[in-house]
Design a protein around this motif. Sequence first.
Motif, PDB file in Angstrom:
ATOM      1  N   ARG A 197       0.852  -1.187   0.000  1.00 57.75           N
ATOM      2  CA  ARG A 197       0.000   0.000   0.000  1.00 57.75           C
ATOM      3  C   ARG A 197       0.890   1.241   0.000  1.00 57.75           C
ATOM      4  O   ARG A 197       1.868   1.297   0.745  1.00 57.75           O
ATOM      5  N   MET A 198       0.532   2.234  -0.791  1.00 53.49           N
ATOM      6  CA  MET A 198       1.302   3.466  -0.855  1.00 53.49           C
ATOM      7  C   MET A 198       0.359   4.646  -1.032  1.00 53.49           C
ATOM      8  O   MET A 198      -0.650   4.543  -1.742  1.00 53.49           O
ATOM      9  N   PRO A 199       0.652   5.795  -0.409  1.00 56.32           N
ATOM     10  CA  PRO A 199      -0.126   6.996  -0.698  1.00 56.32           C
ATOM     11  C   PRO A 199       0.186   7.491  -2.101  1.00 56.32           C
ATOM     12  O   PRO A 199       1.313   7.339  -2.583  1.00 56.32           O
ATOM     13  N   PRO A 200      -0.772   8.083  -2.785  1.00 53.63           N
ATOM     14  CA  PRO A 200      -0.566   8.477  -4.182  1.00 53.63           C
ATOM     15  C   PRO A 200       0.554   9.498  -4.368  1.00 53.63           C
ATOM     16  O   PRO A 200       1.249   9.473  -5.382  1.00 53.63           O
ATOM     17  N   LEU A 210      -3.276   3.478  -1.080  1.00 55.61           N
ATOM     18  CA  LEU A 210      -4.014   2.694  -2.061  1.00 55.61           C
ATOM     19  C   LEU A 210      -3.511   1.266  -2.095  1.00 55.61           C
ATOM     20  O   LEU A 210      -2.324   1.014  -1.883  1.00 55.61           O
ATOM     21  N   ARG A 211      -4.423   0.352  -2.364  1.00 58.69           N
ATOM     22  CA  ARG A 211      -4.031  -1.046  -2.546  1.00 58.69           C
ATOM     23  C   ARG A 211      -3.078  -1.169  -3.730  1.00 58.69           C
ATOM     24  O   ARG A 211      -3.093  -0.355  -4.642  1.00 58.69           O
ATOM     25  N   GLY A 212      -2.276  -2.234  -3.698  1.00 62.21           N
ATOM     26  CA  GLY A 212      -1.206  -2.389  -4.669  1.00 62.21           C
ATOM     27  C   GLY A 212      -1.645  -2.293  -6.110  1.00 62.21           C
ATOM     28  O   GLY A 212      -1.054  -1.562  -6.898  1.00 62.21           O
ATOM     29  N   PHE A 213      -2.736  -3.011  -6.498  1.00 59.42           N
ATOM     30  CA  PHE A 213      -3.102  -3.026  -7.916  1.00 59.42           C
ATOM     31  C   PHE A 213      -3.647  -1.678  -8.354  1.00 59.42           C
ATOM     32  O   PHE A 213      -3.457  -1.275  -9.501  1.00 59.42           O
ATOM     33  N   VAL A 214      -4.281  -0.926  -7.447  1.00 62.36           N
ATOM     34  CA  VAL A 214      -4.742   0.414  -7.791  1.00 62.36           C
ATOM     35  C   VAL A 214      -3.553   1.368  -7.843  1.00 62.36           C
ATOM     36  O   VAL A 214      -3.449   2.209  -8.738  1.00 62.36           O
ATOM     37  N   GLY A 215      -2.634   1.216  -6.876  1.00 62.07           N
ATOM     38  CA  GLY A 215      -1.419   2.025  -6.901  1.00 62.07           C
ATOM     39  C   GLY A 215      -0.591   1.779  -8.148  1.00 62.07           C
ATOM     40  O   GLY A 215      -0.003   2.705  -8.724  1.00 62.07           O
ATOM     41  N   GLN A 216      -0.549   0.526  -8.595  1.00 63.31           N
ATOM     42  CA  GLN A 216       0.178   0.214  -9.823  1.00 63.31           C
ATOM     43  C   GLN A 216      -0.459   0.908 -11.025  1.00 63.31           C
ATOM     44  O   GLN A 216       0.233   1.433 -11.900  1.00 63.31           O
ATOM     45  N   GLY A 217      -1.788   0.899 -11.061  1.00 66.41           N
ATOM     46  CA  GLY A 217      -2.472   1.593 -12.154  1.00 66.41           C
ATOM     47  C   GLY A 217      -2.193   3.084 -12.128  1.00 66.41           C
ATOM     48  O   GLY A 217      -1.971   3.709 -13.174  1.00 66.41           O
ATOM     49  N   LEU A 218      -2.171   3.663 -10.918  1.00 73.20           N
ATOM     50  CA  LEU A 218      -1.876   5.086 -10.810  1.00 73.20           C
ATOM     51  C   LEU A 218      -0.427   5.367 -11.205  1.00 73.20           C
ATOM     52  O   LEU A 218      -0.129   6.411 -11.817  1.00 73.20           O
ATOM     53  N   ALA A 219       0.481   4.455 -10.880  1.00 72.55           N
ATOM     54  CA  ALA A 219       1.880   4.615 -11.298  1.00 72.55           C
ATOM     55  C   ALA A 219       1.988   4.637 -12.817  1.00 72.55           C
ATOM     56  O   ALA A 219       2.777   5.407 -13.384  1.00 72.55           O
TER      57      ALA A 219
END
Length: 333
Positions: free
Chosen positions: A202-205, A233-242
């Motif tokens: 999990r990481m903040p945006p 954010l959960r990993g898969f959402v954070g990955q999408g944001l990345a």
Amino acid sequence: MQYFLPVPDLKPFQQNSAEHLRLVIETGHIGIWELDVKSGQAWRNRIHDEIFGYPEMLDEWTYEQFLDHIVEKDRERVDNAQQDAIANGREWVFECRITRADGAERWISAAGRPLLDEQGETVKLIGHVIDVTETKRKEARLELLTEELNHRVRNMLAMITSMVKLTGAVARDIPSFTQTLLGRVGALARTQELIVGDTSTRMPPSAILRQELQAFPDLGRRTDISVAGEQELRGFVGQGLALVFHELITNAVKYGAFSNDHGRVAVRFDVQDGVLHIDWKETGGPPVEPQESTGFGTRLIAGAIGSYAKVDLQFPEDGVHCEIALTLGPETA
């Protein structure tokens, strides 16, 4: 000498077969149904109605009610397949999108087998239905990542060329140039790990954006980040944001605010009423040309976070503007 294997006693299994079947249906969350072709009336189990968004079973269920739940783009295809199954005694197998009673859009997979009368006419269809939304989301994400990999490879030389130019402009000597460049390439590699790595992280945006910018420290100094509110954010959402941030940065380096020496980017994070708002605004770059067609980069930005967010990507002449509204909930945060 002959050897005989003992014959197992099947009575306990036969006695419990109904219980075994019930267990499989409930643990697999399988809806089962039986449709009378002439009347359009259907018998079904509780799980069937739950899949379509009803917490309590309805008094009745008809084929027309089923069609009403199918999204308009899929409705004719599913109906034609059913008519073909009835007319020709074939199995009715399909996947489609539905709108549940609570308004949520989901994917279902269903199959029906015809029951024939003595004249060979189809009188009933019996079958099952399951919710395959998560599988479809994973398939879409895999497809997007595969296309993004190809896209990123095409952009990689442009990115490294920009790194070399930016590093060479401020390097005092070859050793410092080498050390700085290696650090930036390493940051780019860490970004790749974030995109395809452990989805439990999990990481903040804002941290995701800063990690993306580590490959270009000079650009980081030209990026104004303000955080009025955010949530990890959960990993898969954070990955999408990345993926979104990477594409925005790449495009800014190639065409936008980061393609000259004085352009800037302002990024603001805020949370309002359970929605994470991210505002990306470029200024000081060359005039933005109108977008006549939708390339992969634009589609990537619009689709990387899937159904969890709405992305509004605009191209005003004074600089690209991207607004992201990400609904926070158990699946995303």
